[in-house]
Motif scaffolding. Structure first.
Motif, PDB file in Angstrom:
ATOM      1  N   TRP A   4     143.717 -97.626  15.848  1.00  0.00           N
ATOM      2  CA  TRP A   4     143.222 -98.890  16.309  1.00  0.00           C
ATOM      3  C   TRP A   4     142.311 -99.458  15.060  1.00  0.00           C
ATOM      4  O   TRP A   4     141.675 -98.619  14.615  1.00  0.00           O
ATOM      5  N   THR A   5     142.477-100.601  14.709  1.00  0.00           N
ATOM      6  CA  THR A   5     141.522-101.275  13.830  1.00  0.00           C
ATOM      7  C   THR A   5     140.187-101.626  14.559  1.00  0.00           C
ATOM      8  O   THR A   5     140.184-101.766  15.528  1.00  0.00           O
ATOM      9  N   GLY A   6     139.259-101.792  13.566  1.00  0.00           N
ATOM     10  CA  GLY A   6     137.951-102.075  14.258  1.00  0.00           C
ATOM     11  C   GLY A   6     137.739-103.301  15.174  1.00  0.00           C
ATOM     12  O   GLY A   6     137.195-103.416  16.149  1.00  0.00           O
ATOM     13  N   ASP A   7     138.692-104.345  14.513  1.00  0.00           N
ATOM     14  CA  ASP A   7     138.753-105.624  15.204  1.00  0.00           C
ATOM     15  C   ASP A   7     139.708-105.361  16.458  1.00  0.00           C
ATOM     16  O   ASP A   7     138.995-105.929  17.620  1.00  0.00           O
ATOM     17  N   GLY A  41     133.729 -94.518  20.685  1.00  0.00           N
ATOM     18  CA  GLY A  41     134.070 -94.430  19.208  1.00  0.00           C
ATOM     19  C   GLY A  41     135.283 -95.087  18.647  1.00  0.00           C
ATOM     20  O   GLY A  41     135.158 -96.295  19.129  1.00  0.00           O
ATOM     21  N   ASP A  42     136.388 -94.372  18.239  1.00  0.00           N
ATOM     22  CA  ASP A  42     137.569 -95.135  17.645  1.00  0.00           C
ATOM     23  C   ASP A  42     138.572 -95.024  18.733  1.00  0.00           C
ATOM     24  O   ASP A  42     139.713 -95.126  18.300  1.00  0.00           O
ATOM     25  N   ASP A  43     138.295 -94.841  20.093  1.00  0.00           N
ATOM     26  CA  ASP A  43     139.350 -94.358  21.099  1.00  0.00           C
ATOM     27  C   ASP A  43     139.138 -95.276  22.193  1.00  0.00           C
ATOM     28  O   ASP A  43     137.849 -95.535  22.577  1.00  0.00           O
ATOM     29  N   LEU A  44     140.201 -95.525  23.011  1.00  0.00           N
ATOM     30  CA  LEU A  44     139.975 -96.411  24.177  1.00  0.00           C
ATOM     31  C   LEU A  44     140.491 -95.426  25.418  1.00  0.00           C
ATOM     32  O   LEU A  44     141.192 -94.498  25.295  1.00  0.00           O
ATOM     33  N   TYR A  45     139.920 -95.625  26.596  1.00  0.00           N
ATOM     34  CA  TYR A  45     140.099 -94.795  27.865  1.00  0.00           C
ATOM     35  C   TYR A  45     140.119 -95.839  28.988  1.00  0.00           C
ATOM     36  O   TYR A  45     139.661 -96.901  29.079  1.00  0.00           O
ATOM     37  N   VAL A  46     141.212 -95.428  29.750  1.00  0.00           N
ATOM     38  CA  VAL A  46     141.287 -95.983  31.188  1.00  0.00           C
ATOM     39  C   VAL A  46     141.394 -94.816  32.085  1.00  0.00           C
ATOM     40  O   VAL A  46     141.528 -93.815  32.006  1.00  0.00           O
ATOM     41  N   ARG A  47     141.193 -95.215  33.465  1.00  0.00           N
ATOM     42  CA  ARG A  47     141.365 -94.465  34.726  1.00  0.00           C
ATOM     43  C   ARG A  47     141.820 -95.237  35.744  1.00  0.00           C
ATOM     44  O   ARG A  47     141.681 -96.408  35.803  1.00  0.00           O
ATOM     45  N   SER A  48     142.598 -94.546  36.563  1.00  0.00           N
ATOM     46  CA  SER A  48     143.425 -95.093  37.688  1.00  0.00           C
ATOM     47  C   SER A  48     142.545 -95.274  38.883  1.00  0.00           C
ATOM     48  O   SER A  48     141.886 -94.286  39.216  1.00  0.00           O
ATOM     49  N   PHE A  49     142.080 -96.465  39.327  1.00  0.00           N
ATOM     50  CA  PHE A  49     141.590 -96.582  40.684  1.00  0.00           C
ATOM     51  C   PHE A  49     142.024 -96.023  41.618  1.00  0.00           C
ATOM     52  O   PHE A  49     140.986 -95.336  42.463  1.00  0.00           O
ATOM     53  N   ARG A  50     143.265 -95.719  41.928  1.00  0.00           N
ATOM     54  CA  ARG A  50     143.991 -94.854  42.792  1.00  0.00           C
ATOM     55  C   ARG A  50     143.929 -93.356  42.564  1.00  0.00           C
ATOM     56  O   ARG A  50     144.497 -92.726  43.256  1.00  0.00           O
TER      57      ARG A  50
END
Length: 144
Positions: A4-7, A41-50
Motif C-alpha cells: 500500500w502507498t502511505g496515501d 503499521g503498513d497493513d490493513l485488517y478486517v474481521r467478519s461480523f458473522r
C-alpha cells in the motif's frame, strides 16, 4: 510484493467502512459488502461480523483474492489469515480505538465472542496486502 502507498493507507484507515468483494471460484467478484477496517503499521485488517459463518469470509478463505474500495482507493487484493497473537492484540486495540463509539457492537460482534478473545480474533482477522490478485477468468476451449 506490492504494498500500500502511505496515501492509500491513510485514506482507507480514515474511512469508517471498506467495501469488500471477494473473488468467487468461478472467477467473478461476489457482491461487495461494507465492513470495518483498521490499520496496523503498513497493513490493513478486517474481521467478519458473522465470524467464519459470514458469506464474504467463506469466499475470501476459499480464494484468497478479491477487490476492495474505500476512501477513494479501488484495488485488487490478496487475503491472508493472521494467527500471530501480538498482531491480533494490536488489531483488537485498533478496533476498540476506531469503533469504540459503537459500544457493544465492537465487543459483541462475533457470534457472542468478543474481539478481545485471542482465539476468536486469530480465527477472524484478515490481513489485506495490496497486490494484483484477481486472475482473469479461465479461458474456454480453443476455437477449432
Amino acid at each position: 510484493m506490492t504494498t500500500w502507498t502511505g496515501d492509500e493507507l491513510q485514506r482507507i484507515a480514515a474511512a469508517d467502512e471498506l467495501e469488500m468483494a471477494p473473488l468467487q471460484r468461478d472467477g467473478t467478484l461476489r457482491a461487495p459488502v461494507p465492513i470495518w477496517v483498521v490499520r496496523d503499521g503498513d497493513d490493513l485488517y478486517v474481521r467478519s461480523f458473522r465470524g467464519t459463518a459470514g458469506g464474504w469470509w467463506r469466499t475470501a478463505v476459499a480464494t484468497h483474492a478479491g477487490h476492495v474500495r474505500s476512501g477513494g482507493v479501488d484495488k485488487d487484493v490478496t487475503f491472508a489469515e493472521v494467527a500471530d497473537p501480538k498482531t491480533n492484540d494490536r488489531v483488537d486495540t485498533a478496533y476498540r480505538s476506531k469503533y469504540g463509539r459503537f459500544g457493544g457492537g465492537v465487543r459483541r460482534s462475533h457470534g457472542g465472542r468478543t474481539v478481545h478473545d485471542t482465539a476468536a480474533a486469530a480465527q477472524m482477522t484478515r490481513k489485506i496486502p495490496a497486490e494484483p490478485a484477481v486472475p482473469s477468468p479461465p479461458a474456454g476451449p480453443a476455437p477449432e
